[in-house]
Design a protein around this motif. Sequence first.
Motif, mmCIF file in Angstrom:
data_model
loop_
_atom_site.group_PDB
_atom_site.id
_atom_site.type_symbol
_atom_site.label_atom_id
_atom_site.label_comp_id
_atom_site.label_asym_id
_atom_site.label_seq_id
_atom_site.Cartn_x
_atom_site.Cartn_y
_atom_site.Cartn_z
ATOM 1 N N THR A 107 0.807 -1.203 0.062
ATOM 2 C CA THR A 107 0.028 -0.050 -0.107
ATOM 3 C C THR A 107 0.928 1.363 -0.026
ATOM 4 O OG1 THR A 107 -1.605 -1.215 1.220
ATOM 5 C CG2 THR A 107 -2.276 1.041 0.975
ATOM 6 N N LEU A 124 2.130 1.709 -3.435
ATOM 7 C CA LEU A 124 1.173 2.339 -4.322
ATOM 8 C C LEU A 124 0.777 3.770 -4.033
ATOM 9 C CD1 LEU A 124 -1.471 1.047 -6.107
ATOM 10 C CD2 LEU A 124 -2.677 1.068 -3.804
ATOM 11 N N SER A 146 1.466 -1.193 -8.749
ATOM 12 C CA SER A 146 0.216 -1.101 -9.601
ATOM 13 C C SER A 146 -1.045 -1.673 -8.541
ATOM 14 C CB SER A 146 0.021 -1.865 -10.967
ATOM 15 O OG SER A 146 -0.011 -3.243 -10.308
ATOM 16 N N HIS A 147 -2.452 -1.116 -8.808
ATOM 17 C CA HIS A 147 -3.443 -1.798 -8.052
ATOM 18 C C HIS A 147 -3.610 -3.066 -8.156
ATOM 19 C CE1 HIS A 147 -5.536 1.753 -6.054
ATOM 20 N NE2 HIS A 147 -5.241 2.297 -7.278
ATOM 21 N N ASN A 148 -3.402 -3.555 -9.517
ATOM 22 C CA ASN A 148 -3.579 -5.132 -9.785
ATOM 23 C C ASN A 148 -2.615 -5.753 -9.072
ATOM 24 O OD1 ASN A 148 -4.848 -6.781 -11.244
ATOM 25 N ND2 ASN A 148 -3.060 -7.301 -12.398
ATOM 26 N N VAL A 176 -1.289 -5.245 -5.979
ATOM 27 C CA VAL A 176 -1.805 -5.172 -4.595
ATOM 28 C C VAL A 176 -2.793 -6.321 -4.384
ATOM 29 C CG1 VAL A 176 -2.857 -3.737 -2.948
ATOM 30 C CG2 VAL A 176 -1.153 -2.753 -4.281
ATOM 31 N N LYS A 177 -3.857 -6.074 -5.432
ATOM 32 C CA LYS A 177 -4.802 -7.187 -5.279
ATOM 33 C C LYS A 177 -4.254 -8.640 -5.436
ATOM 34 C CE LYS A 177 -8.579 -6.487 -8.329
ATOM 35 N NZ LYS A 177 -9.298 -5.693 -9.381
ATOM 36 N N ASP A 189 -5.131 3.540 5.063
ATOM 37 C CA ASP A 189 -5.665 3.006 3.753
ATOM 38 C C ASP A 189 -5.770 1.456 4.049
ATOM 39 O OD1 ASP A 189 -5.503 5.381 2.445
ATOM 40 O OD2 ASP A 189 -3.847 4.676 1.258
#
Length: 362
Positions: free
Chosen positions: A278, A281, A287-289, A291-292, A359
Amino acid sequence: MEKIIVKLQQRSYPVIISEKLFDDDSYFWPLSVGDKVVFITNDRVAPIYLNILSNILDNLGMITDQLILPDGEKNKSLITLNTIFNKLLQQNYDRSTVLIALGGGVIGDITGFAAAIYKRGIRFIQIPTTLLAQVDASIGGKTGINHILGKNMIGAFHQPIAVMINLDVLHTLTMKEFSSGLAEIIKYAVSLDSDFFSWLEFHLDDLLNLNSSSLTYCIRRCCELKASVVSIDEYDQKGIRSSLNLGHTYGHAIESYLGYTRWSHGEAVAAGIMLAATTALRLNQFSHNDVKRIKLLLMRANLPIRGPKEMTPGSYLDYMIRDKKTILGQINLVLPVAIGHVKTFFNVNHELIFSSIEDTNN
Ligand code: NAD
Ligand code: GLY
Protein backbone atom coordinates in the motif's frame (compact mmCIF):
# COMPACT_ATOMS: atom_id res chain seq x y z
CA MET A 1 16.95 -35.96 -0.92
CA GLU A 2 17.75 -32.43 -2.09
CA LYS A 3 20.93 -30.59 -1.23
CA ILE A 4 21.65 -26.88 -1.57
CA ILE A 5 24.96 -25.33 -0.60
CA VAL A 6 25.09 -21.91 1.03
CA LYS A 7 28.33 -20.70 -0.52
CA LEU A 8 30.40 -18.69 1.95
CA GLN A 9 34.00 -19.83 1.30
CA GLN A 10 35.29 -21.65 4.38
CA ARG A 11 31.92 -21.21 6.15
CA SER A 12 29.89 -22.87 3.37
CA TYR A 13 27.35 -25.44 4.50
CA PRO A 14 24.70 -27.78 3.14
CA VAL A 15 20.94 -27.45 3.44
CA ILE A 16 19.52 -30.98 3.26
CA ILE A 17 15.81 -31.34 2.40
CA SER A 18 14.20 -34.74 2.71
CA GLU A 19 11.27 -36.78 3.93
CA LYS A 20 12.00 -39.49 6.51
CA LEU A 21 15.10 -37.70 7.79
CA PHE A 22 14.41 -38.89 11.34
CA ASP A 23 13.59 -42.47 10.33
CA ASP A 24 17.08 -43.89 10.41
CA ASP A 25 20.71 -42.90 10.78
CA SER A 26 21.70 -43.36 7.15
CA TYR A 27 21.44 -39.65 6.34
CA PHE A 28 24.42 -37.37 6.31
CA TRP A 29 25.16 -35.90 9.75
CA PRO A 30 27.99 -33.36 9.88
CA LEU A 31 29.34 -34.84 13.14
CA SER A 32 32.01 -37.31 14.22
CA VAL A 33 32.02 -40.19 16.69
CA GLY A 34 32.60 -38.81 20.19
CA ASP A 35 31.34 -35.30 19.40
CA LYS A 36 29.51 -33.68 22.33
CA VAL A 37 26.13 -32.48 21.15
CA VAL A 38 23.53 -30.49 23.11
CA PHE A 39 20.00 -30.33 21.74
CA ILE A 40 18.28 -27.02 22.46
CA THR A 41 14.54 -27.36 22.00
CA ASN A 42 11.27 -26.43 23.68
CA ASP A 43 8.50 -28.09 25.66
CA ARG A 44 6.22 -28.33 22.63
CA VAL A 45 8.69 -29.90 20.17
CA ALA A 46 10.63 -32.09 22.63
CA PRO A 47 7.84 -34.60 23.37
CA ILE A 48 7.34 -35.21 19.63
CA TYR A 49 10.86 -35.29 18.17
CA LEU A 50 13.65 -35.13 20.75
CA ASN A 51 13.96 -38.84 21.65
CA ILE A 52 13.84 -39.98 18.03
CA LEU A 53 16.71 -37.69 17.12
CA SER A 54 18.88 -38.17 20.17
CA ASN A 55 18.61 -41.97 19.66
CA ILE A 56 19.87 -41.56 16.10
CA LEU A 57 22.88 -39.52 17.20
CA ASP A 58 23.55 -41.84 20.19
CA ASN A 59 23.60 -44.78 17.77
CA LEU A 60 26.06 -42.91 15.57
CA GLY A 61 28.41 -42.59 18.57
CA MET A 62 27.85 -38.98 19.61
CA ILE A 63 27.49 -37.98 23.25
CA THR A 64 24.15 -36.21 23.49
CA ASP A 65 22.55 -33.96 26.07
CA GLN A 66 19.51 -31.72 25.98
CA LEU A 67 17.97 -28.50 27.27
CA ILE A 68 14.22 -27.99 27.02
CA LEU A 69 13.17 -24.33 27.07
CA PRO A 70 9.68 -22.85 27.50
CA ASP A 71 7.83 -22.41 24.19
CA GLY A 72 6.95 -19.00 22.71
CA GLU A 73 8.25 -15.88 21.00
CA LYS A 74 8.22 -13.98 24.31
CA ASN A 75 10.92 -16.40 25.52
CA LYS A 76 13.32 -15.31 22.75
CA SER A 77 14.87 -13.24 25.51
CA LEU A 78 18.00 -12.49 27.49
CA ILE A 79 16.61 -14.56 30.39
CA THR A 80 16.28 -17.68 28.21
CA LEU A 81 19.69 -17.05 26.67
CA ASN A 82 21.15 -17.07 30.17
CA THR A 83 19.41 -20.39 30.88
CA ILE A 84 21.39 -21.84 27.97
CA PHE A 85 24.67 -20.43 29.29
CA ASN A 86 23.91 -21.73 32.82
CA LYS A 87 23.50 -25.23 31.42
CA LEU A 88 26.62 -25.11 29.24
CA LEU A 89 28.84 -23.64 31.96
CA GLN A 90 27.53 -25.76 34.84
CA GLN A 91 28.30 -28.88 32.83
CA ASN A 92 31.58 -27.46 31.61
CA TYR A 93 30.95 -27.77 27.88
CA ASP A 94 34.06 -26.79 25.98
CA ARG A 95 34.57 -25.11 22.61
CA SER A 96 34.29 -28.38 20.66
CA THR A 97 30.63 -28.75 21.70
CA VAL A 98 27.99 -28.61 18.97
CA LEU A 99 24.55 -27.13 19.73
CA ILE A 100 21.57 -28.46 17.78
CA ALA A 101 18.60 -26.12 17.40
CA LEU A 102 15.56 -28.40 17.23
CA GLY A 103 12.46 -26.26 16.76
CA GLY A 104 11.02 -23.27 14.95
CA GLY A 105 12.61 -19.90 14.32
CA VAL A 106 12.55 -18.92 17.99
CA ILE A 107 14.70 -21.90 19.00
CA GLY A 108 16.88 -21.47 15.89
CA ASP A 109 17.56 -17.76 16.52
CA ILE A 110 18.33 -18.11 20.24
CA THR A 111 20.43 -21.27 19.86
CA GLY A 112 22.38 -19.67 17.03
CA PHE A 113 23.02 -16.60 19.18
CA ALA A 114 24.13 -18.75 22.13
CA ALA A 115 26.49 -20.59 19.76
CA ALA A 116 27.77 -17.28 18.39
CA ILE A 117 28.89 -15.95 21.76
CA TYR A 118 29.47 -18.97 24.05
CA LYS A 119 33.22 -19.05 24.67
CA ARG A 120 33.47 -16.64 21.67
CA GLY A 121 31.78 -19.02 19.27
CA ILE A 122 31.00 -22.73 18.90
CA ARG A 123 29.43 -24.77 16.09
CA PHE A 124 25.70 -25.32 15.71
CA ILE A 125 23.30 -27.23 13.48
CA GLN A 126 19.78 -26.14 12.53
CA ILE A 127 16.98 -28.72 12.49
CA PRO A 128 14.02 -26.44 11.71
CA THR A 129 10.62 -27.90 12.55
CA THR A 130 8.26 -25.16 11.31
CA LEU A 131 7.61 -24.25 7.69
CA LEU A 132 8.77 -20.71 8.47
CA ALA A 133 12.08 -21.88 9.90
CA GLN A 134 12.60 -24.36 7.05
CA VAL A 135 12.20 -21.74 4.33
CA ASP A 136 13.83 -18.80 6.07
CA ALA A 137 14.98 -18.59 9.69
CA SER A 138 17.32 -21.61 9.74
CA ILE A 139 19.40 -20.39 6.78
CA GLY A 140 21.72 -17.42 6.61
CA GLY A 141 23.16 -17.04 10.09
CA LYS A 142 21.05 -14.20 11.46
CA THR A 143 20.79 -15.06 15.16
CA GLY A 144 19.46 -13.12 18.10
CA ILE A 145 16.86 -12.28 20.68
CA ASN A 146 14.09 -9.71 21.16
CA HIS A 147 14.07 -6.71 23.48
CA ILE A 148 10.91 -5.23 24.93
CA LEU A 149 11.66 -2.10 22.84
CA GLY A 150 12.20 -3.94 19.58
CA LYS A 151 12.28 -7.24 17.76
CA ASN A 152 15.62 -8.98 17.05
CA MET A 153 17.45 -5.95 18.44
CA ILE A 154 20.29 -7.96 19.99
CA GLY A 155 22.10 -10.53 17.90
CA ALA A 156 25.00 -11.63 15.75
CA PHE A 157 25.76 -13.18 12.38
CA HIS A 158 26.83 -16.79 12.96
CA GLN A 159 26.38 -19.45 10.31
CA PRO A 160 25.32 -23.00 11.18
CA ILE A 161 27.47 -25.92 9.95
CA ALA A 162 24.40 -27.58 8.40
CA VAL A 163 20.63 -27.20 8.05
CA MET A 164 18.67 -30.47 8.14
CA ILE A 165 15.09 -30.12 6.89
CA ASN A 166 12.67 -32.99 7.47
CA LEU A 167 9.39 -32.46 5.61
CA ASP A 168 7.54 -34.95 7.83
CA VAL A 169 7.57 -32.59 10.83
CA LEU A 170 5.17 -30.24 9.04
CA HIS A 171 2.35 -32.73 9.71
CA THR A 172 2.28 -31.85 13.43
CA LEU A 173 2.06 -28.07 12.90
CA THR A 174 -1.20 -26.22 13.54
CA MET A 175 -2.80 -24.51 10.54
CA LYS A 176 -1.94 -21.14 12.11
CA GLU A 177 1.76 -22.04 12.21
CA PHE A 178 1.68 -23.50 8.72
CA SER A 179 0.11 -20.30 7.37
CA SER A 180 2.75 -18.31 9.20
CA GLY A 181 5.37 -20.03 7.04
CA LEU A 182 3.37 -19.23 3.91
CA ALA A 183 3.80 -15.52 4.71
CA GLU A 184 7.59 -15.76 4.34
CA ILE A 185 7.14 -17.87 1.21
CA ILE A 186 4.90 -15.20 -0.33
CA LYS A 187 7.52 -12.63 0.73
CA TYR A 188 10.19 -14.41 -1.34
CA ALA A 189 7.93 -14.49 -4.37
CA VAL A 190 6.91 -10.83 -4.15
CA SER A 191 10.50 -9.73 -3.54
CA LEU A 192 12.50 -11.91 -5.87
CA ASP A 193 10.64 -14.22 -8.21
CA SER A 194 7.49 -13.41 -10.21
CA ASP A 195 7.36 -16.94 -11.73
CA PHE A 196 7.35 -18.37 -8.23
CA PHE A 197 4.49 -15.98 -7.34
CA SER A 198 2.47 -17.36 -10.27
CA TRP A 199 3.40 -20.90 -9.18
CA LEU A 200 2.06 -20.10 -5.70
CA GLU A 201 -1.18 -18.75 -7.14
CA PHE A 202 -1.60 -22.07 -8.92
CA HIS A 203 -0.37 -24.43 -6.18
CA LEU A 204 -1.42 -22.78 -2.90
CA ASP A 205 -4.17 -25.33 -2.24
CA ASP A 206 -1.69 -28.18 -2.80
CA LEU A 207 0.58 -26.64 -0.18
CA LEU A 208 -2.32 -26.24 2.26
CA ASN A 209 -3.11 -29.93 1.68
CA LEU A 210 0.54 -30.81 2.43
CA ASN A 211 1.08 -32.25 -1.03
CA SER A 212 4.55 -33.66 -0.79
CA SER A 213 5.93 -32.78 -4.24
CA SER A 214 4.57 -29.21 -4.06
CA LEU A 215 6.06 -28.76 -0.59
CA THR A 216 9.42 -30.09 -1.73
CA TYR A 217 9.48 -27.75 -4.73
CA CYS A 218 8.37 -24.76 -2.66
CA ILE A 219 10.81 -25.28 0.22
CA ARG A 220 13.65 -25.96 -2.19
CA ARG A 221 12.91 -22.78 -4.18
CA CYS A 222 12.86 -20.64 -1.02
CA CYS A 223 16.09 -22.22 0.25
CA GLU A 224 17.74 -21.58 -3.15
CA LEU A 225 16.64 -17.94 -3.12
CA LYS A 226 17.81 -17.44 0.45
CA ALA A 227 21.13 -19.21 -0.16
CA SER A 228 21.88 -17.09 -3.22
CA VAL A 229 21.05 -13.80 -1.47
CA VAL A 230 23.06 -14.73 1.64
CA SER A 231 26.04 -15.82 -0.46
CA ILE A 232 26.18 -12.37 -2.06
CA ASP A 233 25.36 -10.21 0.99
CA GLU A 234 25.98 -12.25 4.13
CA TYR A 235 26.17 -9.24 6.48
CA ASP A 236 23.25 -7.27 5.02
CA GLN A 237 25.53 -4.43 3.97
CA LYS A 238 25.16 -4.33 0.18
CA GLY A 239 21.43 -3.61 -0.07
CA ILE A 240 20.74 -7.11 -1.45
CA ARG A 241 19.85 -9.11 1.66
CA SER A 242 17.45 -6.33 2.67
CA SER A 243 15.13 -7.65 -0.09
CA LEU A 244 14.29 -10.43 2.40
CA ASN A 245 13.01 -7.76 4.73
CA LEU A 246 9.88 -6.90 2.76
CA GLY A 247 7.02 -6.31 5.21
CA HIS A 248 9.28 -6.69 8.22
CA THR A 249 9.59 -3.05 9.33
CA TYR A 250 5.80 -2.84 9.67
CA GLY A 251 5.60 -6.47 10.86
CA HIS A 252 8.19 -6.09 13.60
CA ALA A 253 6.32 -3.00 14.85
CA ILE A 254 3.18 -5.12 15.19
CA GLU A 255 5.00 -7.90 17.07
CA SER A 256 6.75 -5.49 19.43
CA TYR A 257 3.54 -3.53 20.07
CA LEU A 258 1.76 -6.79 21.00
CA GLY A 259 4.59 -7.80 23.34
CA TYR A 260 5.41 -10.86 21.16
CA THR A 261 2.05 -12.46 21.95
CA ARG A 262 -1.18 -13.19 19.99
CA TRP A 263 0.18 -12.70 16.49
CA SER A 264 2.77 -15.07 15.03
CA HIS A 265 5.80 -13.66 13.21
CA GLY A 266 4.37 -14.79 9.86
CA GLU A 267 1.01 -13.15 10.54
CA ALA A 268 2.76 -9.86 11.33
CA VAL A 269 4.86 -10.20 8.16
CA ALA A 270 1.70 -10.83 6.09
CA ALA A 271 0.09 -7.62 7.33
CA GLY A 272 3.49 -5.95 6.84
CA ILE A 273 3.62 -7.04 3.19
CA MET A 274 0.17 -5.49 2.60
CA LEU A 275 1.26 -2.30 4.36
CA ALA A 276 4.43 -2.19 2.23
CA ALA A 277 2.43 -2.78 -0.97
CA THR A 278 0.00 0.00 0.00
CA THR A 279 2.90 2.35 0.74
CA ALA A 280 4.39 1.58 -2.69
CA LEU A 281 0.97 2.24 -4.26
CA ARG A 282 0.79 5.63 -2.52
CA LEU A 283 4.24 6.44 -3.89
CA ASN A 284 2.95 5.56 -7.39
CA GLN A 285 5.55 2.81 -7.61
CA PHE A 286 3.23 -0.21 -7.64
CA SER A 287 0.03 -1.15 -9.45
CA HIS A 288 -3.49 -1.68 -8.03
CA ASN A 289 -3.63 -5.01 -9.79
CA ASP A 290 -0.46 -6.29 -8.09
CA VAL A 291 -1.75 -5.15 -4.67
CA LYS A 292 -4.92 -7.15 -5.42
CA ARG A 293 -2.95 -10.28 -6.39
CA ILE A 294 -0.93 -10.14 -3.15
CA LYS A 295 -4.04 -9.53 -1.05
CA LEU A 296 -5.84 -12.48 -2.59
CA LEU A 297 -2.91 -14.85 -2.12
CA LEU A 298 -2.49 -13.82 1.54
CA MET A 299 -6.22 -14.29 2.15
CA ARG A 300 -6.17 -17.73 0.52
CA ALA A 301 -3.27 -18.60 2.84
CA ASN A 302 -5.47 -17.64 5.85
CA LEU A 303 -3.21 -14.72 6.69
CA PRO A 304 -4.14 -11.21 7.90
CA ILE A 305 -4.15 -8.39 5.37
CA ARG A 306 -4.14 -5.54 7.89
CA GLY A 307 -2.57 -4.92 11.31
CA PRO A 308 -4.32 -5.23 14.69
CA LYS A 309 -7.41 -2.98 14.91
CA GLU A 310 -6.26 -1.25 18.08
CA MET A 311 -2.89 -0.21 16.64
CA THR A 312 -2.73 3.46 15.66
CA PRO A 313 -0.36 4.86 12.98
CA GLY A 314 1.55 6.59 15.81
CA SER A 315 2.20 3.31 17.57
CA TYR A 316 3.68 1.86 14.36
CA LEU A 317 6.00 4.87 14.11
CA ASP A 318 7.22 4.43 17.71
CA TYR A 319 8.72 1.06 16.76
CA MET A 320 9.62 1.78 13.13
CA ILE A 321 11.88 4.59 14.28
CA ARG A 322 14.02 1.96 16.07
CA ASP A 323 14.14 -0.43 13.09
CA LYS A 324 17.64 -1.58 12.10
CA LYS A 325 17.24 0.10 8.68
CA THR A 326 16.33 3.45 10.28
CA ILE A 327 19.36 5.76 10.23
CA LEU A 328 19.40 9.20 11.91
CA GLY A 329 15.65 9.01 12.40
CA GLN A 330 15.01 8.48 8.69
CA ILE A 331 12.77 5.49 8.01
CA ASN A 332 13.99 3.39 5.09
CA LEU A 333 11.55 0.84 3.72
CA VAL A 334 11.87 -2.13 1.37
CA LEU A 335 8.87 -1.84 -0.96
CA PRO A 336 7.66 -3.78 -4.00
CA VAL A 337 7.89 -2.05 -7.37
CA ALA A 338 6.52 -5.03 -9.34
CA ILE A 339 5.79 -8.63 -8.39
CA GLY A 340 9.26 -10.15 -8.13
CA HIS A 341 11.10 -6.86 -7.57
CA VAL A 342 11.69 -4.69 -4.52
CA LYS A 343 13.60 -1.48 -3.93
CA THR A 344 14.70 0.32 -0.78
CA PHE A 345 13.06 3.74 -0.41
CA PHE A 346 15.06 6.08 1.79
CA ASN A 347 13.68 8.62 4.24
CA VAL A 348 10.03 7.75 3.60
CA ASN A 349 7.75 10.59 4.65
CA HIS A 350 6.03 9.91 7.98
CA GLU A 351 2.71 11.37 6.74
CA LEU A 352 2.78 8.97 3.80
CA ILE A 353 3.38 6.06 6.21
CA PHE A 354 0.42 7.26 8.32
CA SER A 355 -1.86 7.43 5.25
CA SER A 356 -0.74 3.99 4.06
CA ILE A 357 -1.58 2.46 7.44
CA GLU A 358 -5.00 4.16 7.34
CA ASP A 359 -5.61 2.95 3.75
CA THR A 360 -4.78 -0.64 4.76
CA ASN A 361 -7.04 -0.46 7.82
CA ASN A 362 -10.03 0.72 5.77
P1 NAD B 1 8.20 -20.58 16.64
O1 NAD B 1 9.60 -21.02 16.72
O2 NAD B 1 7.62 -19.88 17.82
O3 NAD B 1 7.30 -21.84 16.27
C1 NAD B 1 5.91 -21.68 16.18
C2 NAD B 1 5.18 -22.68 17.10
O4 NAD B 1 5.24 -23.98 16.51
C3 NAD B 1 5.81 -22.83 18.49
O5 NAD B 1 4.79 -23.02 19.41
C4 NAD B 1 6.64 -24.08 18.33
O6 NAD B 1 6.93 -24.74 19.55
C5 NAD B 1 5.75 -24.92 17.47
N1 NAD B 1 6.39 -25.98 16.71
C6 NAD B 1 7.60 -25.95 16.10
N2 NAD B 1 7.76 -27.05 15.35
C7 NAD B 1 6.65 -27.81 15.50
C8 NAD B 1 6.23 -29.03 14.96
N3 NAD B 1 6.93 -29.69 14.03
N4 NAD B 1 5.03 -29.53 15.34
C9 NAD B 1 4.26 -28.83 16.23
N5 NAD B 1 4.58 -27.64 16.73
C10 NAD B 1 5.78 -27.13 16.38
O7 NAD B 1 7.97 -19.61 15.37
P2 NAD B 1 8.48 -19.67 13.87
O8 NAD B 1 7.35 -19.16 13.07
O9 NAD B 1 9.06 -20.98 13.54
O10 NAD B 1 9.68 -18.63 13.85
C11 NAD B 1 9.49 -17.26 14.11
C12 NAD B 1 10.79 -16.67 14.59
O11 NAD B 1 11.77 -16.80 13.56
C13 NAD B 1 10.69 -15.21 14.93
O12 NAD B 1 11.33 -14.96 16.14
C14 NAD B 1 11.44 -14.53 13.79
O13 NAD B 1 12.03 -13.33 14.19
C15 NAD B 1 12.46 -15.57 13.45
N6 NAD B 1 12.98 -15.46 12.08
C16 NAD B 1 14.32 -15.44 11.92
C17 NAD B 1 14.86 -15.36 10.65
C18 NAD B 1 16.34 -15.39 10.49
O14 NAD B 1 16.82 -15.17 9.38
N7 NAD B 1 17.09 -15.69 11.52
C19 NAD B 1 14.03 -15.30 9.54
C20 NAD B 1 12.66 -15.34 9.73
C21 NAD B 1 12.14 -15.42 11.01
N1 GLY C 1 15.02 -13.04 7.19
C1 GLY C 1 15.82 -11.96 6.73
C2 GLY C 1 17.24 -12.31 6.53
O1 GLY C 1 17.66 -13.40 6.77
O2 GLY C 1 18.00 -11.47 6.09
